[in-house]
Design an enzyme around this catalytic site. Structure first.
Site, mmCIF file in Angstrom:
data_model
loop_
_atom_site.group_PDB
_atom_site.id
_atom_site.type_symbol
_atom_site.label_atom_id
_atom_site.label_comp_id
_atom_site.label_asym_id
_atom_site.label_seq_id
_atom_site.Cartn_x
_atom_site.Cartn_y
_atom_site.Cartn_z
ATOM 1 C CB VAL A 196 1.393 6.349 2.021
ATOM 2 C CG1 VAL A 196 2.785 6.103 1.443
ATOM 3 C CG2 VAL A 196 0.474 6.967 0.975
ATOM 4 C CG HIS A 197 2.185 0.644 5.137
ATOM 5 N ND1 HIS A 197 1.183 0.310 4.252
ATOM 6 C CD2 HIS A 197 2.833 -0.522 5.410
ATOM 7 C CE1 HIS A 197 1.207 -0.974 4.020
ATOM 8 N NE2 HIS A 197 2.210 -1.513 4.696
ATOM 9 N NE ARG A 198 2.693 -2.783 0.194
ATOM 10 C CZ ARG A 198 2.855 -3.996 0.699
ATOM 11 N NH1 ARG A 198 4.062 -4.403 1.052
ATOM 12 N NH2 ARG A 198 1.826 -4.803 0.860
ATOM 13 N NE ARG A 224 8.295 1.823 7.278
ATOM 14 C CZ ARG A 224 7.892 0.623 6.868
ATOM 15 N NH1 ARG A 224 7.092 0.532 5.822
ATOM 16 N NH2 ARG A 224 8.270 -0.466 7.494
#
Length: 363
Positions: free
Chosen positions: A206-208, A241
């Protein structure tokens, strides 16, 4: 000798560039100069990829990362412009859809240097995504649009792009998968360290910003993964992030069956992908890598650029609007198989890119 400046900054770009850089090194008459903007600055997000994929150390490392999109892109634009003034290249090569892509294309075109865009023509049709803005602008500015799929080429044609600018080559990530996939064993260090066996876990990434910056969506992902972990262990390499968002939220995440680990190198990530029972991701690249290894995938978004994988049932969309719906989608996808398709070329995209650039630049 013709000079090509390649502008990179993010982990997926290092992967894509590795095979093209190797092809450029083999090709006479072309010299490549690598510029690393620094967009991904953590050693596990960049340095290890240069080592494992055999990419030469960047000639220029700009060290630009963090901050709002405008500030980051503006700093990159100024620094890349100065590199281009100093190097005076014959072309600039950019990849994908990051702020580094946008800065490289803008800096080049303002100096009247032709731009080549690898992975051109992709569209999510969601202008709220920064990546969609970046890729559209990069395509508009580029002389060479190297498309990975038939659908991508079709998007450009419908947008009125001249046929001579559209160069179908296939997907360089497929080149990488063919070249490096055989280097990965089923009994490697990551699975051993976590006590997991091939086919016995779910891999999540998960990064968006749409997921990490929305507390409700991120909470739905965390709660869904906890639910799935009751049936199948979950491995989650956590993007910086995402880790910051989780820590800021203050919710406990890890559990005995939900393994949060630091980002891993390319070969370790391939091992995790290749031997997973299921992959849950919001990454475009990981969607394809799941398919390359014939692992079912669930994409944590409302849309995807890689529509052919949805059509062939290797991938399915499950936006994290509720933990219950997401966990049900994940559990339902385990053990599924898609159609036998080959949408990403023959594994020779890098060579075709270099052949076209050499031919045009040395003509």
């Amino acid at each position: 000798m013709k000079t090509i400046v390649t502008v990179l900054g993010a982990r997926p770009q290092f992967i894509k560039a590795s095979v093209v850089s190797h092809a450029l090194a083999r090709e006479g008459g072309l010299r490549e100069v690598l510029v690393h903007t620094g967009q991904h600055f953590d050693a596990n997000m960049s340095d290890v990829f240069f080592d494992e994929l055999g990419i030469a150390a960047p000639a220029h490392h700009l060290g630009i990362h963090g901050g709002p999109h405008g500030a980051m892109t503006g700093r990159m634009l100024a620094e890349v412009e100065q590199v281009l003034i100093d190097e005076r290249p014959d072309a600039v090569l950019v990849y994908g859809d990051t702020n580094s892509t946008l800065a490289g294309a803008l800096a080049a075109v303002k100096l009247h240097i032709p731009v080549a865009h690898v992975e051109a023509g992709l569209r999510s049709f969601n202008m709220a995504m920064p990546e969609e803005v970046n890729r559209i602008v990069a395509d508009r500015l580029s002389r060479w649009l190297f498309t990975p799929t038939v659908a991508a080429a079709g998007h450009l044609t419908r947008e009125g792009v001249a046929a001579e600018r559209i160069v179908p080559v296939g997907d360089v990530m497929y080149d990488v998968a063919l070249h490096h996939g055989s280097r990965v064993a089923a009994d490697g260090r990551v699975l051993g360290a976590l006590g997991l066996s091939p086919g016995g876990y779910l891999l999540a990434t998960v990064h968006r910003a749409e997921n990490t910056d929305d507390r409700l969506r991120l909470a739905a992902i965390v709660d869904a993964l906890h639910e799935v972990a009751k049936a199948l262990p979950v491995v989650w390499p956590v993007h910086p992030r995402t880790r910051h968002a989780l820590e800021h939220d203050g919710r406990p995440v890890a559990s005995p069956a939900l393994h949060l680990i630091d980002p891993v190198g390319y070969l370790d990530m391939v091992q995790l992908e290749k031997h997973a029972a299921l992959i849950a991701t919001d990454s475009g690249g990981v969607q394809k890598e799941a398919f390359f290894h014939r692992v079912p995938c669930v994409t944590l978004r409302h849309e995807t650029e890689w529509v052919e994988l949805i059509d062939a049932r290797w991938n399915r969309l499950a936006p994290p609007t509720s933990a219950q719906a997401l966990s049900a989608a994940l559990l339902a996808a385990i053990g599924t198989r898609g159609d036998d398709i080959q949408p990403y070329g023959d594994g020779d995209a890098a060579g075709r890119i270099v052949e076209r650039l050499r031919g045009d630049l040395t003509a």
